[in-house]
Write a protein that holds these residues in place. Sequence first.
Motif, PDB file in Angstrom:
ATOM      1  N   PHE A  72      45.517  18.327  49.608  1.00 43.18           N
ATOM      2  CA  PHE A  72      45.841  17.713  50.926  1.00 43.18           C
ATOM      3  C   PHE A  72      47.261  16.780  50.616  1.00 43.18           C
ATOM      4  O   PHE A  72      47.330  16.363  49.456  1.00 43.18           O
ATOM      5  CB  PHE A  72      44.696  16.690  51.336  1.00 43.18           C
ATOM      6  N   GLU A  74      47.603  13.700  51.856  1.00 42.16           N
ATOM      7  CA  GLU A  74      47.295  12.175  51.997  1.00 42.16           C
ATOM      8  C   GLU A  74      47.396  11.730  50.380  1.00 42.16           C
ATOM      9  O   GLU A  74      47.075  12.075  49.543  1.00 42.16           O
ATOM     10  CB  GLU A  74      45.905  12.289  52.214  1.00 42.16           C
ATOM     11  N   SER A 222      42.632  23.473  51.455  1.00 44.88           N
ATOM     12  CA  SER A 222      43.899  23.892  52.179  1.00 44.88           C
ATOM     13  C   SER A 222      43.886  25.222  52.263  1.00 44.88           C
ATOM     14  O   SER A 222      43.360  26.194  51.574  1.00 44.88           O
ATOM     15  CB  SER A 222      45.135  23.065  51.189  1.00 44.88           C
TER      16      SER A 222
END
Length: 432
Positions: A72, A74, A222
Amino acid sequence: MKLSSIAEKLKNANINKSFGEVENISASNIEITGLKPSIGDIIKIISFEGEERLGMVTELQKNSFFVSPFGFVEGLKIGDKAYIDEEGLNIPVSNALLGRVVDPLMKPKDGKGEIYGGTPMPIIKAPIDAMKRGLIEEKFSVGVKTIDGLLTTGIGQKVGIFAGSGVGKSTLMGMIVRGAQAPIKIVALIGERGREIPEFIAKNLGGDLTDTVIIVATSDDSSLMRKYGAFAAMSVAEYFKEQGRDVLFIMDSVTRFAMAQREIGLALGEPPTSKGYPPSSLTLLAQLMERAGKEEGKGSITAFFTVLIEGDDMSDPIADQSRSILDGHIVLSREMTDFGIYPPINILNSASRVMGDVIDDKHKTAAMKFKRMFSLLKENEVLIRIGAYTQGNDPELDEAIAKKASLEEFLKQAPDACESFEETKKTLISIV
């Protein structure tokens, strides 16, 4: 040692890596400047906190390039450093993987400790050369009566299991893994719900992972991880094939794999075609499936790929493309489940393209007659049920009606049952 020789060694040594910087971050792509990579290169991104992320170069521009992350985005920030991983997209593979549950990068997910060492294997590899493929001449028993008796598979064959949601493909997968006569079993669970992983191991496999490797990339991973999870699992199978061993490879599901590539392709600006799939989604299927098979002088990979058909529509683009690549297809029918027949394999819509090459004439004749009788029953089912058919009009149909119970009983099998190939053949011949 002379200073000149030390200077020469330092000059040739790659001590300092060239770093780039993160310029832009979106939900599915990261733009980086300051490096000159190639398409497919693996990039490591180091956050300010020292956390390392992996990604793959998917698009190049004049002064920057785009990376699709394996995880990710983030936590990443503008200005994070990035460099090219010189090892490339390789995974460590060894016999230590047997009995383990791992992610596509071979990191353990079963809590049994780290897996050390292993031979580096490229995730992306060319399929077996057409002229080096061995002929499929030996049967591959899976312990399921319907498949062994009526849709016999061969060592090195590629087969598709086509089913709608909730029809029973996971149960059939478990039956094949438990009953297959293969020394090594590779199971790839791609894009499925995380809840299904421990369920599949506990219920469908009975908790027995002997000689089995499970590669997992769940739906919350993902799109790049789901895509390369399938290729990584095939690389593990190829490692054992190179040792001269026969491998069972089973993957659930091809549809989720194609959906992952759809996400990647659309994010990169590829034009959508049927059902939104870009051309690369269909191309990728052949690149994966053609890596299975039998290779001269080495072992074999006998592969079963499950294909989720939405709304039981066999004209789905992924299902249609898969059928054209595979050497056979097993169709699971919702109608069969309504009649209480499990596994619900529709023998009239299913086919094995190598069956005639791996069984004897007596078996072949019995299988053809079984299908003929079952087809007659289906064609005249309404007439028989309302009493409009008069016995004696058609001797073939009369025989099929007399043996209806035996035919249906042959198609039924308990999930935990396993039938030997010879016993299945003997039962089939005795029925017809």
